[in-house]
Design an enzyme around this catalytic site. Structure first.
Site, PDB file in Angstrom:
ATOM      1  CB  CYS A  12       0.361   1.632   3.950  1.00  0.00           C
ATOM      2  SG  CYS A  12      -1.179   1.170   4.042  1.00  0.00           S
TER       3      CYS A  12
ATOM      4  CB  CYS B 273      -0.880  -0.082   1.376  1.00  0.00           C
ATOM      5  SG  CYS B 273      -1.709   1.695   1.804  1.00  0.00           S
TER       6      CYS B 273
END
Length: 104
Positions: free
Chosen positions: A34, A31
């Site tokens: 993230c 991600c």
């Protein structure tokens, strides 16, 4: 303090039984947002000894992600006394994360 890796084995002791406010970062290695949040979360852990900071990898801990209805990542949860008191979805600037912690 450093960021702790949280999983189903230590969740009860490190999150539910914790007296301090807990900031949980639900994330995954693939991600991009993230990865953008990782330095922010690590800075907060280093600067705020009054808060326990933990990371939960949703790929490795799908039960915890499901339990807290994490549908998008990154998701940040603020917990006190074992209860979610605030949450935020998506990559955000450090100031917004700190503001969320202050409101909790």
């Amino acid at each position: 303090m450093s960021v702790m890796n949280i999983d189903k084995n230590n969740f009860q002791a490190e999150v539910m039984n914790e007296e301090k406010t807990v900031l949980l970062d639900f994330w995954a290695s693939w991600c991009g947002p993230c990865r953008m949040m990782a330095p922010v979360v690590e800075e907060i852990a280093a600067e705020r000894p009054d808060i326990k900071v933990g990371k939960i990898n949703v790929d490795e801990q799908p039960e915890l992600a499901g339990q807290y209805r994490v549908m998008s990542i990154p998701t940040l949860l603020v917990m006190k006394g074992g209860k979610v008191v605030n949450q935020m979805v998506g990559a955000r600037p450090k100031a917004q994360v700190l503001a969320m912690l202050e409101k909790a």
